[in-house]
Design an enzyme around this catalytic site. Structure first.
Site, PDB file in Angstrom:
ATOM      1  N   ARG A  46      62.115  47.686  29.317  1.00 46.25           N
ATOM      2  CA  ARG A  46      62.062  46.345  28.645  1.00 46.25           C
ATOM      3  C   ARG A  46      63.539  45.338  29.082  1.00 46.25           C
ATOM      4  O   ARG A  46      63.238  44.315  29.637  1.00 46.25           O
ATOM      5  CB  ARG A  46      62.876  46.025  27.793  1.00 46.25           C
ATOM      6  CG  ARG A  46      60.989  46.487  26.401  1.00 46.25           C
ATOM      7  CD  ARG A  46      61.235  47.580  25.287  1.00 46.25           C
ATOM      8  NE  ARG A  46      61.741  48.957  25.663  1.00 46.25           N
ATOM      9  CZ  ARG A  46      60.387  49.856  26.200  1.00 46.25           C
ATOM     10  NH1 ARG A  46      59.699  49.191  25.937  1.00 46.25           N
ATOM     11  NH2 ARG A  46      60.429  50.577  26.499  1.00 46.25           N
ATOM     12  N   THR A  47      64.446  46.839  29.353  1.00 44.28           N
ATOM     13  CA  THR A  47      66.120  45.558  29.559  1.00 44.28           C
ATOM     14  C   THR A  47      66.135  44.969  31.514  1.00 44.28           C
ATOM     15  O   THR A  47      66.707  43.595  31.217  1.00 44.28           O
ATOM     16  CB  THR A  47      67.148  46.345  29.890  1.00 44.28           C
ATOM     17  OG1 THR A  47      67.445  46.885  28.702  1.00 44.28           O
ATOM     18  CG2 THR A  47      68.535  45.199  29.571  1.00 44.28           C
ATOM     19  N   LYS A  74      72.337  58.269  51.933  1.00 50.42           N
ATOM     20  CA  LYS A  74      72.837  58.159  53.378  1.00 50.42           C
ATOM     21  C   LYS A  74      74.330  58.068  53.261  1.00 50.42           C
ATOM     22  O   LYS A  74      74.620  58.407  53.800  1.00 50.42           O
ATOM     23  CB  LYS A  74      72.295  57.292  54.545  1.00 50.42           C
ATOM     24  CG  LYS A  74      71.252  56.804  54.582  1.00 50.42           C
ATOM     25  CD  LYS A  74      70.562  55.327  55.784  1.00 50.42           C
ATOM     26  CE  LYS A  74      69.753  54.317  55.004  1.00 50.42           C
ATOM     27  NZ  LYS A  74      69.992  53.073  55.800  1.00 50.42           N
ATOM     28  N   ARG A  95      72.823  48.636  34.739  1.00 51.01           N
ATOM     29  CA  ARG A  95      73.029  50.571  33.608  1.00 51.01           C
ATOM     30  C   ARG A  95      73.468  51.339  34.942  1.00 51.01           C
ATOM     31  O   ARG A  95      72.671  51.478  35.365  1.00 51.01           O
ATOM     32  CB  ARG A  95      71.728  50.618  33.184  1.00 51.01           C
ATOM     33  CG  ARG A  95      71.082  51.364  32.444  1.00 51.01           C
ATOM     34  CD  ARG A  95      69.537  51.539  32.122  1.00 51.01           C
ATOM     35  NE  ARG A  95      70.004  50.600  30.968  1.00 51.01           N
ATOM     36  CZ  ARG A  95      68.541  49.744  29.431  1.00 51.01           C
ATOM     37  NH1 ARG A  95      67.045  51.230  30.437  1.00 51.01           N
ATOM     38  NH2 ARG A  95      68.376  50.053  29.207  1.00 51.01           N
ATOM     39  N   HIS A 123      75.266  49.010  24.278  1.00 55.35           N
ATOM     40  CA  HIS A 123      73.856  48.323  25.228  1.00 55.35           C
ATOM     41  C   HIS A 123      74.085  46.974  23.660  1.00 55.35           C
ATOM     42  O   HIS A 123      73.199  46.713  23.444  1.00 55.35           O
ATOM     43  CB  HIS A 123      72.169  48.778  24.576  1.00 55.35           C
ATOM     44  CG  HIS A 123      71.351  48.319  25.537  1.00 55.35           C
ATOM     45  ND1 HIS A 123      71.092  46.844  26.581  1.00 55.35           N
ATOM     46  CD2 HIS A 123      70.114  49.040  25.365  1.00 55.35           C
ATOM     47  CE1 HIS A 123      69.916  46.592  26.620  1.00 55.35           C
ATOM     48  NE2 HIS A 123      69.150  47.901  26.415  1.00 55.35           N
TER      49      HIS A 123
HETATM   50  N1   CP Z   1      65.170  49.040  24.295  1.00 46.70           N
HETATM   51  C1   CP Z   1      65.659  49.062  25.767  1.00 46.70           C
HETATM   52  O1   CP Z   1      66.402  49.446  26.506  1.00 46.70           O
HETATM   53  O2   CP Z   1      64.716  50.205  26.578  1.00 46.70           O
HETATM   54  P1   CP Z   1      64.046  50.206  28.285  1.00 46.70           P
HETATM   55  O3   CP Z   1      64.801  51.761  28.212  1.00 46.70           O
HETATM   56  O4   CP Z   1      62.918  50.295  28.326  1.00 46.70           O
HETATM   57  O5   CP Z   1      65.459  48.943  29.299  1.00 46.70           O
END
Ligand code: CP
Length: 300
Positions: A46-47, A74, A95, A123
């Site tokens: 999603r993110t 490498k 992330r 988040h």
């Molecule tokens: N909600 C969320 O962060 O989903 P993802 O891990 O799929 O990005």
């Protein structure tokens, strides 16, 4: 946007104004010529893809760093990788499983960076889309009204819970927080308990799904298996049957909403998906629009 810490009430109202416009298919900014770079060192559906969609919808372009095919293999350092990536894009979405990496990266990349999840830390963009979804059903900016939210699941490791709790504490004295961890290993850290205690008189921790009538918002999370040591992962025992299913729906308010950041595991049965109180796929949809508004805030 590294954390909820710098987010103000005015900024949230500004974001929601443009999120609603984006949802109504109004043009909120033209980002032709701008490039977004997704820097994901941990899995995402999603993110990552909603930022990509948001950038494309605004007329911009996207590049995706792929750690498995990068020169990290490498022996290149993270620092050199980031110094390189800095020259390829105008905004970065990062992330990483380590909590501090986002702050180190922000020292290296001198361009806007958005935290897309830092370990079990935060988040922030998820919290904003969660709050926007709540705002779509409850008039939370009317401080004369009060609301009850129940956080369910892996309270200790869920960065989406941490960010949303921080956001609520910062802006909404009228939202009361209750917790339902699946077992003692998933209880919140003392820091989080202290934060909630400063927000309201005490923290109530409930034990199961037997008394859910008072909650307006039920926020579920999965067990964050990737954050647990292997031994604990294998031996974890829940205090109750955690699968919330059709039989539980009669025990919640008629106008309650059920949220989940997704992905889900066994905690939410698919047999409730068609109940109109389940809003988790609406959260997914709102994720695109809130991220369009966030990109607007960065480039305007
Ligand atoms: N909600 C969320 O962060 O989903 P993802 O891990 O799929 O990005």
């Amino acid at each position: 946007m590294l954390s909820i810490d710098n987010i103000t009430l005015d900024f949230v109202k500004y974001l929601f104004f443009f999120t609603k416009k984006a949802k109504n298919k109004e043009q909120i900014i033209n980002l032709k010529g701008k490039i977004l770079c997704n820097l994901f060192f941990e899995s995402s559906t999603r993110t990552m893809l909603s930022f990509q969609t948001a950038m494309y919808r605004l007329g911009g372009e996207v590049i995706n760093f792929n750690k498995d095919y990068s020169s990290l293999n490498k022996g290149e350092t993270f620092s050199d990788t980031l110094k390189t990536m800095e020259h390829y894009a105008d905004v970065f979405v990062l992330r990483h499983p380590k909590k501090d990496f986002i702050y180190q990266a922000s020292e290296i990349i001198k361009k806007p960076i958005i935290n897309a999840g830092n370990g079990d830390g935060e988040h922030p963009t998820q919290a904003l889309l969660d709050l926007f979804t709540i705002f779509s059903y409850f008039d939370i900016f009317d401080y004369k009204k009060s609301f009850n939210i129940l956080f369910i699941g892996d309270i200790k490791h869920s960065r989406t819970i941490h960010s949303l709790i921080k956001l609520i504490i910062k802006l909404f004295k009228n939202i009361h927080i209750t917790l339902l961890p699946y077992c003692s290993e998933l209880y919140p850290d003392n820091d989080l308990i202290k934060l909630i205690e400063e927000h309201q008189k005490s923290v109530t921790i409930i034990n199961d799904y037997s008394n859910l009538q008072e909650y307006d918002i039920l926020y579920f999370t999965r067990l964050q298996k990737e954050r647990l040591e292997e031994k604990l992962n294998k031996n974890i025992v829940y205090n109750f049957d955690i699968q919330f299913s059709k039989k539980h729906l009669e025990n919640i308010k008629e106008n309650a909403i059920i949220l989940h950041p997704l992905p889900r595991n066994e905690e939410l049965s698919t047999d409730i998906d068609n109940d109109n109180r389940c809003k988790y796929f609406e959260q997914v949809e709102n994720g695109v629009y809130i991220r369009m508004a966030i990109l607007r805030s960065i480039f305007s």
